[in-house]
Design an enzyme around this catalytic site. Structure first.
Site, mmCIF file in Angstrom:
data_model
loop_
_atom_site.group_PDB
_atom_site.id
_atom_site.type_symbol
_atom_site.label_atom_id
_atom_site.label_comp_id
_atom_site.label_asym_id
_atom_site.label_seq_id
_atom_site.Cartn_x
_atom_site.Cartn_y
_atom_site.Cartn_z
ATOM 1 N N ALA A 71 16.256 5.648 -12.524
ATOM 2 C CA ALA A 71 16.327 5.047 -13.852
ATOM 3 C C ALA A 71 15.608 3.706 -13.855
ATOM 4 O O ALA A 71 15.454 3.064 -12.814
ATOM 5 C CB ALA A 71 17.782 4.862 -14.273
ATOM 6 N N ASP A 72 15.171 3.295 -15.030
ATOM 7 C CA ASP A 72 14.594 1.978 -15.210
ATOM 8 C C ASP A 72 14.951 1.477 -16.601
ATOM 9 O O ASP A 72 14.843 2.219 -17.576
ATOM 10 C CB ASP A 72 13.079 2.005 -15.039
ATOM 11 C CG ASP A 72 12.527 0.601 -14.945
ATOM 12 O OD1 ASP A 72 12.779 -0.054 -13.912
ATOM 13 O OD2 ASP A 72 11.881 0.143 -15.909
ATOM 14 N N THR A 73 15.398 0.229 -16.661
ATOM 15 C CA THR A 73 15.818 -0.356 -17.928
ATOM 16 C C THR A 73 14.849 -1.456 -18.340
ATOM 17 O O THR A 73 14.481 -2.303 -17.536
ATOM 18 C CB THR A 73 17.249 -0.912 -17.823
ATOM 19 O OG1 THR A 73 18.127 0.171 -17.472
ATOM 20 C CG2 THR A 73 17.711 -1.528 -19.136
#
Length: 188
Positions: A71-73
């Site tokens: 994931a990447d925010t």
């Protein structure tokens, strides 16, 4: 209802993501790899979040009978991406920009299983009240938000005191849209 049938690897050192995975009742291990998080110019923030999550997933490759989750925010204000701060001055600048404004949080998620990538993103709008310089200094001194996109954590003092409301998923702002992740796992 999702019934876990495969080992799950969470490729994230984020304590918030780990906490959310545990709250979902998932049994998982953690594996980390260093990945260059650069991205091509001109991508929209949602595309950046997915691009980097896919880049992280590809670093792991695929193994049979295992699901790897990356994931990447991304925090964006008026289309400008506010990443993790370089230092205290950079964190101060970002928090000043967020003061009294609405911004967007995008989390890109990729699941990789048997060489198949399944990617998606979620979007939440976050509305912050105006904050004083004293509050910004207090926050940085006490919560050291140097490992967080946008220089804040919604689960700490900033989220409790500054965030007025969120339109969309709260867990997305924490860094993992659990509702969409659960659906994606259920559809595998």
């Amino acid at each position: 209802m999702y019934k876990q049938q495969h080992p799950i690897v969470l490729a994230s050192k984020s304590p918030r993501r780990q906490e959310l995975m545990k709250a979902l009742g998932l049994d998982f291990t953690i594996e980390l790899k260093e990945v260059d998080e650069s991205f091509p110019d001109g991508l929209q923030p949602s595309a950046v979040a997915v691009y980097i999550s896919e880049k992280k997933a590809k670093a792991f490759g695929s193994s049979t009978n295992q699901i790897t989750i990356t994931a990447d925010t991304i925090v964006a204000l008026d289309g400008e991406i506010l990443g993790k701060p370089d230092d205290r001055v950079h964190a101060q600048e970002m928090l000043r920009k967020l003061s009294g404004r609405k911004h967007e949080v995008y989390t890109g998620v990729t699941l990789i299983k048997d060489n198949e990538l399944i990617s998606f993103y979620d979007l939440s709008e976050v509305f912050c009240r105006e904050v004083s310089e004293e509050e910004i200094e207090y926050y940085i001194d006490n919560f050291k938000p140097f490992d967080k996109a946008g220089s804040y954590g919604v689960q700490d003092w900033w989220g409790l005191v500054v965030v007025e409301r969120i339109k969309g998923s709260y867990t997305n702002v924490m860094g993992l849209p659990t509702e969409k992740l659960y659906q994606a796992l259920s559809n595998l």
